[in-house]
Design a protein around this motif. Structure first.
Motif, PDB file in Angstrom:
ATOM      1  N   UNK A  11      -7.759  -0.937  14.431  1.00  0.00           N
ATOM      2  CA  UNK A  11      -7.630  -1.212  15.603  1.00  0.00           C
ATOM      3  C   UNK A  11      -6.473  -2.664  15.356  1.00  0.00           C
ATOM      4  N   UNK A  12      -5.643  -2.210  14.330  1.00  0.00           N
ATOM      5  CA  UNK A  12      -4.353  -2.676  14.099  1.00  0.00           C
ATOM      6  C   UNK A  12      -3.326  -2.227  15.612  1.00  0.00           C
ATOM      7  N   UNK A  13      -3.007  -3.185  16.505  1.00  0.00           N
ATOM      8  CA  UNK A  13      -1.786  -2.594  16.933  1.00  0.00           C
ATOM      9  C   UNK A  13      -0.500  -2.637  16.521  1.00  0.00           C
ATOM     10  N   UNK A  14       0.181  -1.519  16.517  1.00  0.00           N
ATOM     11  CA  UNK A  14       1.196  -1.420  15.910  1.00  0.00           C
ATOM     12  C   UNK A  14       2.293  -2.430  15.225  1.00  0.00           C
ATOM     13  N   UNK A  15       1.913  -3.514  16.487  1.00  0.00           N
ATOM     14  CA  UNK A  15       3.138  -4.597  16.458  1.00  0.00           C
ATOM     15  C   UNK A  15       2.391  -5.925  15.346  1.00  0.00           C
ATOM     16  N   UNK A  16       1.168  -5.740  15.391  1.00  0.00           N
ATOM     17  CA  UNK A  16       0.478  -6.270  13.816  1.00  0.00           C
ATOM     18  C   UNK A  16       1.321  -6.278  12.627  1.00  0.00           C
ATOM     19  N   UNK A  17       1.784  -5.389  12.132  1.00  0.00           N
ATOM     20  CA  UNK A  17       2.056  -4.716  11.044  1.00  0.00           C
ATOM     21  C   UNK A  17       4.182  -4.946  11.290  1.00  0.00           C
ATOM     22  N   UNK A  18       4.268  -5.369   9.833  1.00  0.00           N
ATOM     23  CA  UNK A  18       6.018  -4.855   9.555  1.00  0.00           C
ATOM     24  C   UNK A  18       5.792  -3.707   9.853  1.00  0.00           C
ATOM     25  N   UNK A  23       5.394   2.228   7.841  1.00  0.00           N
ATOM     26  CA  UNK A  23       5.807   3.336   7.944  1.00  0.00           C
ATOM     27  C   UNK A  23       5.437   4.297   6.610  1.00  0.00           C
ATOM     28  N   UNK A  24       4.762   3.226   5.667  1.00  0.00           N
ATOM     29  CA  UNK A  24       3.928   3.919   4.103  1.00  0.00           C
ATOM     30  C   UNK A  24       2.471   3.843   4.769  1.00  0.00           C
ATOM     31  N   UNK A  25       1.561   3.826   5.780  1.00  0.00           N
ATOM     32  CA  UNK A  25       0.396   3.648   5.529  1.00  0.00           C
ATOM     33  C   UNK A  25      -0.267   5.047   4.592  1.00  0.00           C
ATOM     34  N   UNK A  26       0.885   5.992   5.435  1.00  0.00           N
ATOM     35  CA  UNK A  26       0.470   7.536   4.758  1.00  0.00           C
ATOM     36  C   UNK A  26       0.218   7.464   3.151  1.00  0.00           C
ATOM     37  N   UNK A  27       1.281   6.580   2.357  1.00  0.00           N
ATOM     38  CA  UNK A  27       1.239   6.807   0.953  1.00  0.00           C
ATOM     39  C   UNK A  27      -0.041   6.153   0.209  1.00  0.00           C
ATOM     40  N   UNK A  49       9.087  -6.981   3.343  1.00  0.00           N
ATOM     41  CA  UNK A  49      10.364  -6.404   3.194  1.00  0.00           C
ATOM     42  C   UNK A  49      11.092  -5.594   3.659  1.00  0.00           C
ATOM     43  N   UNK A  50      10.929  -5.645   1.469  1.00  0.00           N
ATOM     44  CA  UNK A  50      12.234  -4.811   0.768  1.00  0.00           C
ATOM     45  C   UNK A  50      11.458  -3.637   0.431  1.00  0.00           C
ATOM     46  N   UNK A  51      10.000  -3.173   1.177  1.00  0.00           N
ATOM     47  CA  UNK A  51       9.961  -1.564   1.365  1.00  0.00           C
ATOM     48  C   UNK A  51      10.571  -0.290   1.833  1.00  0.00           C
ATOM     49  N   UNK A  52      10.713   0.643   1.003  1.00  0.00           N
ATOM     50  CA  UNK A  52      11.421   1.583   1.585  1.00  0.00           C
ATOM     51  C   UNK A  52      10.824   2.502   1.781  1.00  0.00           C
ATOM     52  N   UNK A  53      11.583   4.227   2.283  1.00  0.00           N
ATOM     53  CA  UNK A  53      11.153   4.916   3.182  1.00  0.00           C
ATOM     54  C   UNK A  53       9.426   5.388   2.757  1.00  0.00           C
ATOM     55  N   UNK A  54       8.954   6.042   3.470  1.00  0.00           N
ATOM     56  CA  UNK A  54       7.875   6.735   1.786  1.00  0.00           C
ATOM     57  C   UNK A  54       8.495   7.767   1.114  1.00  0.00           C
ATOM     58  N   UNK A  55       7.544   8.523   0.807  1.00  0.00           N
ATOM     59  CA  UNK A  55       7.871   9.508  -0.775  1.00  0.00           C
ATOM     60  C   UNK A  55       9.578   8.135  -1.627  1.00  0.00           C
ATOM     61  N   UNK A  56       9.976   7.488  -1.453  1.00  0.00           N
ATOM     62  CA  UNK A  56      10.616   6.492  -2.894  1.00  0.00           C
ATOM     63  C   UNK A  56       9.417   5.542  -3.273  1.00  0.00           C
ATOM     64  N   UNK A  57       9.335   6.058  -4.108  1.00  0.00           N
ATOM     65  CA  UNK A  57       8.039   4.954  -5.008  1.00  0.00           C
ATOM     66  C   UNK A  57       7.291   4.348  -4.976  1.00  0.00           C
ATOM     67  N   UNK A  58       6.609   5.684  -4.419  1.00  0.00           N
ATOM     68  CA  UNK A  58       5.244   5.417  -3.931  1.00  0.00           C
ATOM     69  C   UNK A  58       4.665   4.807  -5.154  1.00  0.00           C
ATOM     70  N   UNK A  59       4.537   5.919  -6.140  1.00  0.00           N
ATOM     71  CA  UNK A  59       3.685   5.340  -7.287  1.00  0.00           C
ATOM     72  C   UNK A  59       3.531   3.480  -7.412  1.00  0.00           C
ATOM     73  N   UNK A  60       5.094   2.850  -7.179  1.00  0.00           N
ATOM     74  CA  UNK A  60       4.601   1.106  -7.191  1.00  0.00           C
ATOM     75  C   UNK A  60       4.531   0.503  -5.995  1.00  0.00           C
ATOM     76  N   UNK A  61       3.880   1.902  -5.087  1.00  0.00           N
ATOM     77  CA  UNK A  61       3.454   0.499  -4.160  1.00  0.00           C
ATOM     78  C   UNK A  61       2.422   0.639  -3.970  1.00  0.00           C
TER      79      UNK A  61
END
Length: 619
Positions: A11-18, A23-27, A49-61
């Motif tokens: 129950x984290x509201x969207x606002x709580x997450x940067x 965007x990357x939670x699905x990873x 702050x510097x995390x890119x879109x899903x699909x980019x460097x997912x293993x690093x995340x």
């Protein structure tokens, strides 16, 4: 899908997450989402702050959260607890809060021993009797870089006559204690004294290699257990924001937490329960480069057993203001008391603030009344387990940020929480019996921790604590012990190596199995023995007896168990000459040049007895 459900459940509201993280939670896996929630709740959203879109460097995340998981699981109470503690300690540091506010120092009770007297001999015997009920814990997370040596510190030779490295010396000392303890209690004694070595990422694999390539120096591999400490997260500001590696946005910067980690590692390892069930009673903690330590262990363990100490700190006399912590009893105005190591730079102001206008001064003995802490502890296992069950092995921490300026708002570089093994008594109840055992520094304390350049800058009269002074201290201690046992040992000469003036005593070494107590030394020498100042002697067997020996030169005697050898008569040869080595001479191995000398082995009498029986060595 699993991650999205986790998110709904949390129950984290969207606002709580940067946004970058959302965007990357699905990873991420459900467990990683839980960790993400914890980080956001602990106000660490800057990490994403510097995390890119899903699909980019997912293993690093995902690797980022693997590291977060390690940091979370290796700290008592988890990463959230680490951050909360850091905020409190950083606030206290910024406010200039004195951790000793409200406390009055006094001299604690303890036992001051005089080497070789009846009292000392009795304590040694009591300690040897207890040794089969002891476990030893070596704190060895450090490399030798500070010494000018690139290996692990425990691989450094403690002396150059036999070339025994620190780890070999420690293991052989424990085995000698094990043997002596079993002989003393006679009858059935299947004792195998356990040895735990706390390593770090820096030292772990090299410690394993050192043990395996030397057949564990005679210990059974099952006796030795390695516990590796993890590092802790670095902090960038007073709000305890976690620091990222400067060149990797997916890695938290980490640094060592300190040797206080040994307590939580022992707690989580399950070893304490195992030892308790096996009937063990004592846990002895010791440091990685003190070649004299085991000369003080039997008597100190005897003090613990006789006095019933839950905590016994080994100590040496210290000069007022000497750069070594003082063991101090602190009494708070609310009635709390503790016996604890107070660092030398805190002891003097604390005394001045509590009615001692002169601060830390020497008493009529020529030494401070507060004994010097040498970071060797003997804990009684039962009370130790009770305390760790309560604290989960966590030790009172401190933080030491380097501020940019007097506003104390920004750090010069990242900091982290630290903890020290000897701060264990800080959380003990008033009923805990905490004492100390003090003995002369020549007998028990010659750590090797300074490189030649730093040692050369030490004010004259203060200990160098270098490879040079550490080795010379072994020869001095062995010479003084033999003198006390009735051997005529030549006087030392002063000489300078690597710009350090030291006393050079006859180069006397023996294996721990020859003698682990003073009573054993006395039983192995008889008649009229003399060793001249230029002599070298190495005794490497259990049943080697010196009787009317006159040595002027070099003598090396080795004997298997069961070979009884009487060494007597006159041994004269050209011996081993000490030759100076410049510590900057890279043609010489590091472990030699950091001492500033080597032996030129011109002539010696060397005899080895490989069969059981009775023999006489008489030139």
């Amino acid at each position: 899908m699993a991650a999205a459900e986790s998110l709904a459940k949390l129950s984290i509201d969207g606002d709580g997450f940067p946004q970058n993280l959302r965007k990357n939670l699905s990873v991420l896996s459900p467990q990683q989402v839980e960790l993400a929630k914890m980080l956001i709740e602990m106000e660490q959203s800057h990490l994403f702050e510097q995390w890119p879109q899903p699909g980019v460097e997912d293993d690093e995340k995902r690797a980022f959260f693997d590291q977060i998981e390690r940091l979370n699981s290796s700290y008592p109470g988890g990463l959230a607890s680490y951050i909360r503690t850091a905020r409190e300690l950083l606030a206290d540091s910024k406010a200039g809060k004195n951790p000793f506010d409200g406390f009055t120092p006094s001299v604690p009770s303890g036992e001051v021993l005089t080497f070789g007297d009846d009292n000392f001999v009795q304590y040694e015997e009591a300690g040897v009797r207890e040794a089969r009920k002891a476990a030893f814990v070596l704190v060895a997370g450090g490399l030798g870089e500070r010494l000018g040596y690139n290996g692990i510190k425990v691989a450094l030779p403690s002396e150059s006559v036999a070339g025994t490295c620190f780890l070999q010396h420690y293991i052989e000392s424990i085995l000698a204690l094990q043997d002596a303890s079993c002989r003393l209690v006679q009858g059935n004694c299947p004792a195998e004294i356990p040895l735990v070595i706390m390593t770090s990422d820096d030292t772990h694999s090299r410690t394993v290699d050192l043990l395996e390539s030397n057949a564990y120096f005679g210990m059974k591999p099952t006796q030795v257990k390695l516990l590796k400490q993890e590092k802790v997260a670095c902090l960038i500001d007073n709000d305890a924001h976690l620091a990222l590696e400067p060149n990797n946005k997916y890695r938290i910067q980490t640094k060592p937490h300190g040797h206080g980690d040994v307590h939580s590692l022992l707690y989580s390892s399950g070893l304490l329960n195992k030892w308790h069930d096996a009937g063990l009673r004592w846990v002895l903690f010791f440091q990685d480069t003190n070649g004299l330590l085991f000369k003080g262990i039997p008597a100190s363990l005897g003090v613990s057993a006789t006095k019933g100490y839950h905590v016994n700190s080994l100590a040496v006399p210290r000069k007022a203001k000497e750069a070594i912590g003082g063991i101090t009893r602190l009494t708070h105005k609310d009635g709390r008391t503790m016996v604890i190591n107070v660092e030398y730079n805190q002891l003097d102001p604390l005394l001045r603030a509590t009615g001692h206008p002169d601060g830390d001064v020497n008493s009529e003995t020529g030494y401070s009344p507060f004994p010097g802490n040498i970071n060797q502890l003997i804990l009684e296992l039962g009370p130790y387990m009770e305390e760790l069950t309560r604290t989960k092995g966590s030790i009172k921490e401190f933080v030491n940020p380097k501020y940019k300026d007097s506003s104390k708002t920004a750090f010069k570089s990242s900091t982290r929480l630290e903890c020290m093994m000897q701060d264990y008594p800080k959380t003990l109840p008033p009923s805990a019996r905490v004492g100390f055992t003090a003995m002369d520094a020549w007998l028990a304390y010659a750590p090797v921790k300074n490189n030649p350049e730093d040692a050369a800058k030490v004010p004259k009269g203060n200990p160098y604590h270098s490879a040079t002074s550490g080795e010379m201290a072994i020869y001095r201690a062995n010479s003084l012990i033999l003198r006390k046992a009735g051997v005529k040992v030549g006087d030392p000469v002063l000489d300078t190596f690597n710009e350090q003036e030291v006393e050079v005593w006859p180069r006397i070494v023996w294996k721990p199995r020859w003698a682990i107590t003073f009573a054993e030394v006395k039983s192995k020498v008889s008649g009229n023995n003399t060793v001249t100042d230029r002599s070298t002697i190495a005794i490497k067997g259990r049943d080697i007896f010196l009787e009317d020996l006159s040595l002027d030169g070099a003598l090396l005697v080795d004997a298997v168990d069961g070979a009884e050898v009487k060494v007597s008569g006159s041994v004269r040869n050209k011996g081993w000459i000490i030759e100076k080595v410049n510590h900057k001479d890279t043609s010489v191995p590091e472990e030699v040049r950091i001492r500033g000398f080597k032996f030129n082995k011109i002539e010696q009498l060397e005899k080895s007895f490989g069969e059981p029986g009775k023999f006489e060595l008489k030139p």
